[in-house]
Every structure is written in C-alpha cells, then in structure tokens.
Scaffold this active site. Structure first.
Site, PDB file in Angstrom:
ATOM      1  N   GLU A  27       0.840  -1.203   0.000  1.00 17.38           N
ATOM      2  CA  GLU A  27       0.000   0.000   0.000  1.00 17.38           C
ATOM      3  C   GLU A  27       0.878   1.258   0.000  1.00 17.38           C
ATOM      4  O   GLU A  27       1.830   1.360   0.769  1.00 17.38           O
ATOM      5  CB  GLU A  27      -0.900  -0.007   1.234  1.00 17.38           C
ATOM      6  CG  GLU A  27      -1.814   1.199   1.349  1.00 17.38           C
ATOM      7  CD  GLU A  27      -2.615   1.199   2.642  1.00 17.38           C
ATOM      8  OE1 GLU A  27      -3.568   1.990   2.745  1.00 17.38           O
ATOM      9  OE2 GLU A  27      -2.296   0.393   3.546  1.00 17.38           O
ATOM     10  N   LYS A  62      -9.647   2.472  -3.308  1.00 14.75           N
ATOM     11  CA  LYS A  62     -10.187   1.983  -2.046  1.00 14.75           C
ATOM     12  C   LYS A  62     -11.561   2.579  -1.763  1.00 14.75           C
ATOM     13  O   LYS A  62     -11.760   3.794  -1.855  1.00 14.75           O
ATOM     14  CB  LYS A  62      -9.226   2.314  -0.903  1.00 14.75           C
ATOM     15  CG  LYS A  62      -9.608   1.681   0.426  1.00 14.75           C
ATOM     16  CD  LYS A  62      -8.543   1.973   1.487  1.00 14.75           C
ATOM     17  CE  LYS A  62      -8.871   1.251   2.794  1.00 14.75           C
ATOM     18  NZ  LYS A  62      -7.871   1.537   3.836  1.00 14.75           N
ATOM     19  N   CYS A  86      -5.795  -2.815   2.595  1.00  8.68           N
ATOM     20  CA  CYS A  86      -5.674  -2.716   4.049  1.00  8.68           C
ATOM     21  C   CYS A  86      -6.949  -3.128   4.769  1.00  8.68           C
ATOM     22  O   CYS A  86      -7.369  -4.280   4.721  1.00  8.68           O
ATOM     23  CB  CYS A  86      -5.236  -1.296   4.428  1.00  8.68           C
ATOM     24  SG  CYS A  86      -4.714  -1.117   6.150  1.00  8.68           S
TER      25      CYS A  86
END
Length: 512
Positions: free
Chosen positions: A265, A334, A386
């Site tokens: 990430e 995301k 994540c």
C-alpha cells in the site's frame, strides 16, 4: 444481609463476564487458542441464561467491553505514536471505541433473553439469530467495524471449512450454537444432547469433498517486495525518490524469474499525477521483460485523493496491452476508508483539536463499491486495500468466477510490534477460505505472505525486515457455495438452529 449478598453476587457476575471477555484475546492470532471461545461462550450463557433481559444487556456489555478492550488494545500504539495526544486523551478515545463496540454483544444477549422470556422458552435457540443481527449491525453502522468476528478464531482448525459455505459470519454462529448445546446438555444433565454438537464438529471434515474447488496445475511465480519504510519518514518529500529506488532495486532482482511483482500500500509515495513519466518508464520496462507490477499509490483527480492500486507492465497474455497513462483502467480505488486515518467525520470540528485528526492523507474520497479486477499477465486479481479485507461482503461483491487470485496490500507500520498485524493477517486468510482462491498479501513491514485456497501458508516474510518473497502460487478453478449465496447461508443456518432446537420439544409434548 440477603440484600448485600445479592449485591455481591451481582457484582461478581459482572466481573466474571468482563474477565471472560478479556480471555477472548487469546482466541485470535498471534495466540491461536481456538478452543477458548467454546469454553468462554458456554460459561457466558450459563451466567446469563436465567437473568432478565435487562441484566442480560448489562452482562453482555461487560463481556463486550472486556472482549474489545483486550483484543483491540493494539490501537493504542497507533494513537499514542502518531496521534499527538496526551496518553490520557488517547486512553479516553479508546474507551469510547470500546464502549461503543460493547453495545453489539449486549444487544445480541438482550434480544435473546427478551425473546425467551416474552415470546416463548424455545427462543433459547434464537441466540445465533440475534448474534447474527448484532454482528451485521456492527459491520454496517457508522461505516462498520467487523473486526474480531468469532469465526476468525477457527482459521487454523478444520471448522474453517464452514467458511467456504457460510462465510466467517456463519462460522461464528456455529461456535455460538455449539456453546448453546453444551450448556443445555449440562443444564438438563441430558448428555445425548451433545450428539448435535458432535455433528457440528464432524460436518466440516466432509465439506472440502463437497466444494467444487480444484487446482488447474498452472502456477504463477509471484515476487513481493517488503520495503520496511519507517512511518516517521514515509511521507517526507525528501524520501520519495529514495523509497522508490529501494523498491526498484529489490524488483530488479525478481524481473527475470517472476510473472508478477507486488509492492505494498502506498509504496509509491509521490502522488500519481507527479510520477506519470517515471511510471510510464517502469511500465515499458516491465512489458519488455513480460512481467506485471502492482503497486499502491496515492492518486489525485480534480482535488480528490484516492488510495489506489495500479497495475503496470504486461496486463494480458495475448500481447494486447493497455498503455500507461494517468487514469488508465487497470487500477483499483479503495472504497472502505478507515475512520480518522483516511477520512475524518466532522472534520472541520475535529481537525483543529489534535494531530490525530489531521494525519497525512486523511481526506480520501471513496472509490466505487464494485470495481473490475486488476489484470496482470492475463490473470485477474480481486483487490482490497488494508482495512477493506475485513469486510467480507465488499470483497465478495468484487469477486467474480473468473477471479484467479485475491490481492490485498497494506501498511501495518502504524501498529508496531503489537498483535494488530497478526489479527489482520488472520482476517485476510479467512477471505481465501471463503472464496476458494489463493491470496497474495504485500505489506510495508509485515506480515507479507502468500496463502493458498484453503487458508494455509505457502510463504511468508519476517516482520520489520526489508526483503523480497518469492512463491509459486497455484491457479484454482471452481467456486465456493459462499461465493454464490454470500451471507444468506449464515442466516439460513441461524434459522435452522432455531427450528431444530424446537422440533424435539414439540414432538415430546405431542407424545405426552
């Protein structure tokens, strides 16, 4: 004296529920005491089964507070290290979080006792249903926080086979149901009741033979780079190019022998519009070596920030390639943002109060809920960034039967040497079991790993070390029942427990 004795008894019961909640931390990674939830929940049911619905609420709240306070204590590391708050203020914020999360087990136990007392005694068997409702709310209210579902405690046991049919939520209900059965057998001193618990323990041994998942014989050579960049310097502008060069240097060691290279990430810390020329060069170099590269990066579009993952290099197996440019289609943005870390509710009010509410990159925009898989050398990867990997419904929404692998990238540097990263890895492994696909996980400083379609470890790197991981990842075909019906399996299971629990009583009464 009787009144005082009752007060002491009530106080001891509250303490016992709190301690049972504390013990739950040992059920999860890195402790892996998978047997513990069955004991804890059986004892909890024993303490609450004869209480009023109001007392069930209070005792459930004490249990929930112990459960979340111990198991989520690792969040303090992040707040204390990067939040810029006085330790007492950090503890205060954590207490508010734990007090909020404790509402959900309290709701489950309150509803269970209310139904049993007000509707019908056979509602004793409704606890899986009320537990499912409370956990669904916990995963949805205020954007949701589904961390620490009970099912994750069984990731390394044969009971995890339930997840490919019922998901982690259904596996949680199996645990609750076994605890209910065990206590009922003890309460009635009728031990044949345990046969149904034994059946629930045996069924998952047979489920892999009934699940249409098999390896194709193909393998993909995957290389993962763990940069181990310290969070304190990660977003320093002077570190952008040294960090990128570190990842490039590691990747050059992998080019010739790997089909796919993965960075974690936000591995590229310079936002995408300002690195287009460099990314275009990397893209062309990767295509020449017939390699694909996937990396996390921050994207800026019209003053909106997106936490993104992009794929560079060879994206297809037939020679047809998409050229790289900012905004190219081979990307993922995301959707499930982390509160405080990636968006701040009531930001205008909270940001001036403390650095915790004004962290770097804490004003992201959500990507779409459903997005196309990333393409890498002809393979399709369903992606989660994540915190998103803890949301099974979202991962499922982005999964397709054509998906070859699951991919998650993360930066757990925020949580230091706590037990948070181990819990995060355990959660990620459950997604592989649910969907029957190998999982590739790339992190900045661990836990970086490759997991097979059964949730088993194929390869892993030690934490807090700059290194590369190389693994041959098997291709898999077929789909799990969970990928077809999603969370409906868990709800059906909860209803079946209620029905099956009631049937013997109804039959016995009819025969009297």
């Amino acid at each position: 004296m009787v009144w005082q004795s009752r007060r002491w008894q009530a106080a001891l019961t509250r303490v016992a529920c709190f301690v049972l909640g504390l013990l739950m931390v040992f059920s999860y990674a890195p402790f892996y005491q998978a047997w513990l939830p069955f004991v804890v929940l059986s004892l909890l049911i024993g303490l609450i089964h004869n209480k009023s619905s109001g007392n069930a609420w209070r005792l459930g709240y004490y249990f929930g507070f112990g459960w979340f306070a111990a198991s989520l204590s690792w969040i303090y590391v992040s707040i204390d290290t990067f939040g810029g708050l006085h330790p007492l203020a950090s503890i205060g914020i954590l207490l508010l979080l734990f007090l909020y999360l404790s509402l959900f087990p309290a709701l489950a136990l309150f509803s269970w006792r209310w139904l049993t007392l007000r509707v019908h005694p056979l509602a004793y068997w409704s606890l899986p249903l009320t537990w499912a409702l409370a956990e669904a709310l916990r995963g949805w209210v205020l954007t949701g926080f589904p961390w620490l579902e009970l099912g994750y405690t069984q990731t390394d046991t044969w009971l995890a086979n339930y997840a490919s049919w019922l998901g982690v939520s259904g596996l949680s209900l199996v645990i609750v149901s076994i605890a209910l059965i065990v206590f009922r057998a003890y309460q009635q001193r009728y031990w044949p009741t345990l046969a149904s618990a034994a059946l629930l323990l045996v069924i998952p041994l047979l489920l892999p033979q009934l699940t249409a998942i098999e390896r194709t014989g193909e393998v993909v050579k995957v290389g993962i780079v763990q940069g181990n960049i310290q969070q304190s310097i990660k977003w320093n502008p002077d570190q952008h190019w040294p960090t990128l060069n570190r990842y490039l240097d590691f990747s050059r060691q992998l080019h010739a022998e790997h089909d796919l290279i993965v960075w974690p990430e936000s591995a590229v810390t310079m936002p995408e519009p300002y690195t287009d020329d460099v990314l275009a060069v990397i893209h062309d170099e990767m295509r020449k070596t017939e390699t694909a590269l996937i990396t996390g990066i921050i994207d800026i579009e019209q003053d909106q920030y997106f936490n993104s993952v992009i794929a560079l290099g060879q994206d297809a197996s037939d020679g047809v390639q998409e050229d790289y440019q900012h905004g190219h289609t081979n990307r993922y943005q995301k959707h499930q943002l982390l509160p405080i870390g990636e968006f701040v509710p009531f930001g205008d009010l909270l940001r001036p109060l403390a650095p915790l509410f004004n962290l770097p990159m804490s004003s992201f925009t959500r990507g779409d809920y459903k997005q196309e898989p990333l393409r890498a050398k002809g393979w399709l990867l369903t992606t989660a960034i994540c915190y998103e990997i803890a949301f099974p419904q979202q991962v499922l929404a982005n999964f397709t039967p054509a998906t070859d692998f699951l991919l998650t990238v993360s930066n757990d540097t925020w949580f230091g040497r706590s037990h948070g990263p181990a819990q995060h890895m355990q959660i990620a492994r459950m997604r592989a079991i649910e969907l029957g696909r190998p999982l590739i996980r790339s992190t900045n400083n661990g836990i970086t790993a490759v997991i097979d379609e059964r949730g088993k470890w194929l390869a892993a790197l030690p934490q807090f070390k700059a290194a590369t991981l190389s693994a041959e990842v098997p291709a898999v075909r077929g789909i799990t029942p969970y990928s077809l019906i999603g969370s409906w399996g868990a709800w059906i299971f909860a209803l079946l427990v209620l029905i099956c629990g009631a049937i013997p009583v109804v039959i016995r009464r009819q025969n009297q």
